[in-house]
Write a protein that holds these residues in place. Sequence first.
Motif, short mmCIF file in Angstrom:
data_model
loop_
_atom_site.label_atom_id
_atom_site.label_comp_id
_atom_site.label_asym_id
_atom_site.label_seq_id
_atom_site.Cartn_x
_atom_site.Cartn_y
_atom_site.Cartn_z
N VAL A 51 0.86 -1.18 0.00
CA VAL A 51 0.00 0.00 0.00
C VAL A 51 0.90 1.23 0.00
O VAL A 51 1.79 1.36 0.85
CB VAL A 51 -0.93 0.03 1.23
CG1 VAL A 51 -1.79 1.29 1.21
CG2 VAL A 51 -1.80 -1.21 1.28
N TYR A 52 0.69 2.11 -0.97
CA TYR A 52 1.46 3.34 -1.08
C TYR A 52 0.50 4.52 -0.90
O TYR A 52 -0.47 4.66 -1.64
CB TYR A 52 2.13 3.46 -2.44
CG TYR A 52 3.01 2.29 -2.80
CD1 TYR A 52 4.33 2.22 -2.37
CD2 TYR A 52 2.52 1.25 -3.58
CE1 TYR A 52 5.14 1.15 -2.71
CE2 TYR A 52 3.32 0.17 -3.92
CZ TYR A 52 4.62 0.13 -3.48
OH TYR A 52 5.42 -0.94 -3.82
N VAL A 53 0.77 5.36 0.06
CA VAL A 53 -0.01 6.59 0.28
C VAL A 53 0.97 7.75 0.13
O VAL A 53 1.96 7.83 0.87
CB VAL A 53 -0.67 6.62 1.66
CG1 VAL A 53 -1.46 7.91 1.84
CG2 VAL A 53 -1.58 5.41 1.85
N ALA A 54 0.71 8.63 -0.82
CA ALA A 54 1.61 9.74 -1.08
C ALA A 54 0.85 11.05 -0.98
O ALA A 54 -0.32 11.14 -1.35
CB ALA A 54 2.25 9.62 -2.46
N THR A 55 1.51 12.07 -0.47
CA THR A 55 0.92 13.39 -0.39
C THR A 55 1.99 14.43 -0.64
O THR A 55 3.17 14.21 -0.36
CB THR A 55 0.25 13.63 0.99
OG1 THR A 55 -0.49 14.85 0.95
CG2 THR A 55 1.29 13.69 2.10
N GLY A 56 1.59 15.56 -1.21
CA GLY A 56 2.58 16.59 -1.52
C GLY A 56 1.94 17.80 -2.15
O GLY A 56 0.70 17.94 -2.19
N LEU A 57 2.79 18.68 -2.68
CA LEU A 57 2.36 19.94 -3.27
C LEU A 57 2.79 20.01 -4.73
O LEU A 57 3.84 19.49 -5.10
CB LEU A 57 2.94 21.13 -2.50
CG LEU A 57 2.51 21.29 -1.05
CD1 LEU A 57 3.29 22.42 -0.40
CD2 LEU A 57 1.01 21.56 -0.96
N THR A 58 1.96 20.67 -5.55
CA THR A 58 2.27 20.90 -6.95
C THR A 58 2.05 22.38 -7.25
O THR A 58 1.01 22.94 -6.90
CB THR A 58 1.39 20.05 -7.87
OG1 THR A 58 1.65 18.67 -7.63
CG2 THR A 58 1.68 20.36 -9.33
N LEU A 59 3.04 22.99 -7.88
CA LEU A 59 2.94 24.38 -8.31
C LEU A 59 2.91 24.42 -9.84
O LEU A 59 3.85 23.98 -10.50
CB LEU A 59 4.12 25.20 -7.80
CG LEU A 59 4.16 26.68 -8.22
CD1 LEU A 59 2.96 27.43 -7.63
CD2 LEU A 59 5.47 27.33 -7.79
N ASP A 60 1.79 24.91 -10.39
CA ASP A 60 1.63 25.05 -11.84
C ASP A 60 1.75 26.52 -12.22
O ASP A 60 1.04 27.37 -11.67
CB ASP A 60 0.25 24.55 -12.27
CG ASP A 60 0.15 23.04 -12.26
OD1 ASP A 60 0.62 22.42 -13.23
OD2 ASP A 60 -0.38 22.49 -11.28
N ALA A 61 2.63 26.81 -13.16
CA ALA A 61 2.76 28.15 -13.72
C ALA A 61 2.66 28.05 -15.23
O ALA A 61 2.46 26.96 -15.78
CB ALA A 61 4.08 28.79 -13.29
N SER A 62 2.81 29.17 -15.91
CA SER A 62 2.58 29.16 -17.35
C SER A 62 3.62 28.33 -18.09
O SER A 62 3.33 27.76 -19.13
CB SER A 62 2.60 30.59 -17.88
OG SER A 62 3.84 31.22 -17.59
N ARG A 63 4.83 28.23 -17.56
CA ARG A 63 5.91 27.54 -18.28
C ARG A 63 6.47 26.34 -17.54
O ARG A 63 7.33 25.65 -18.08
CB ARG A 63 7.06 28.53 -18.57
CG ARG A 63 6.67 29.76 -19.35
CD ARG A 63 6.43 29.45 -20.79
NE ARG A 63 7.63 28.97 -21.47
CZ ARG A 63 7.69 28.65 -22.75
NH1 ARG A 63 6.60 28.75 -23.49
NH2 ARG A 63 8.81 28.23 -23.29
N PHE A 64 6.05 26.09 -16.31
CA PHE A 64 6.62 24.96 -15.59
C PHE A 64 5.63 24.40 -14.57
O PHE A 64 4.66 25.03 -14.19
CB PHE A 64 7.93 25.35 -14.89
CG PHE A 64 7.75 26.28 -13.72
CD1 PHE A 64 7.57 25.78 -12.44
CD2 PHE A 64 7.78 27.66 -13.90
CE1 PHE A 64 7.41 26.63 -11.36
CE2 PHE A 64 7.61 28.51 -12.81
CZ PHE A 64 7.43 27.99 -11.54
N ARG A 65 5.91 23.19 -14.15
CA ARG A 65 5.18 22.53 -13.07
C ARG A 65 6.20 21.92 -12.13
O ARG A 65 7.09 21.17 -12.57
CB ARG A 65 4.24 21.45 -13.59
CG ARG A 65 3.63 20.60 -12.47
CD ARG A 65 2.76 19.47 -12.99
NE ARG A 65 1.52 20.01 -13.55
CZ ARG A 65 1.19 19.93 -14.82
NH1 ARG A 65 2.00 19.31 -15.67
NH2 ARG A 65 0.06 20.45 -15.25
N ALA A 66 6.14 22.22 -10.84
CA ALA A 66 7.05 21.67 -9.85
C ALA A 66 6.24 20.90 -8.82
O ALA A 66 5.17 21.37 -8.40
CB ALA A 66 7.86 22.78 -9.18
N SER A 67 6.72 19.74 -8.42
CA SER A 67 5.98 18.94 -7.45
C SER A 67 6.93 18.25 -6.49
O SER A 67 8.07 17.93 -6.83
CB SER A 67 5.11 17.90 -8.16
OG SER A 67 5.90 16.95 -8.84
#
Length: 282
Positions: A51-67
Amino acid sequence: MTGPGRRAILLCAVLLSPGAAPAQGAPRLSWVSSVQVASGDYTFGQRTTSVYVATGLTLDASRFRASLSVPFVAQSEGWVQVVGGGVVPSGGMRGDLGESSSMTHGSGMMGTPQSGSANGVMGLGDPVARLDMDLGRSPGGVGTLRAVLATKVPLASLSSGFGTGEWDLGAGLSAAGSVSGTFLFADATYWALGDPATVDLRNIASYGLGAGRSLAGGRVGVLGSLIGSTSVAAGIPASLQGGGSVSYRTADGRDILVTVLAGLSRSAPDVAVGAAWRILLR
């Protein structure tokens, strides 16, 4: 080979559909979580359920996505080790405890899964960070090509069974677009895997391919996909899974994704069922 990272790729595939990118100057911060249950014998005679439970943050901008995603792992019999591109059916790498790895080279099979403390274990896994950067968009924004950089941070010890104790670094490309209303995506990442002292891991290429459609005015999406990777070590065949996903976007902009995958090779889990959800924070 599959795992938390591949679930995130499938979620990204849905969110990369035309019109999903935020407008110029309007970055979006989201909380993204997922859960996956995977079960198989991984060429062993004994079944392992993880069982894998993952949580985190994602930042979407016009030219990139960081997670950034942090996993919690629980599994039953046997050991399945997590690396940057997914999971390794190793049977346990216990090198930091002075024990030899159970992985055998060149035999076509791995060793017997570890017993004792390896049965019924749970704990935090290694965080995975990923950055997608636009390289170009087609006229009208119906197609996007992105460069991918990723890393797995070795916070989980080798003896825990949730990591290798080494850094993994990845670089690749992802592409998404729409042709006659059909959404297409492809994602490939080359991973330089850190080797534990007692195990010789190969660098691998992990990939995902898919096609889908938007329904109900874009609120519902269906996606069929193949995900896999090249062989991670001698005696371990390449991993391949196929399956489908259904996504739903609520009226307040939350995204929910359900995925079912079936193993198409001996090193992949027989079945994996997962769900992921995204909540817009800003």
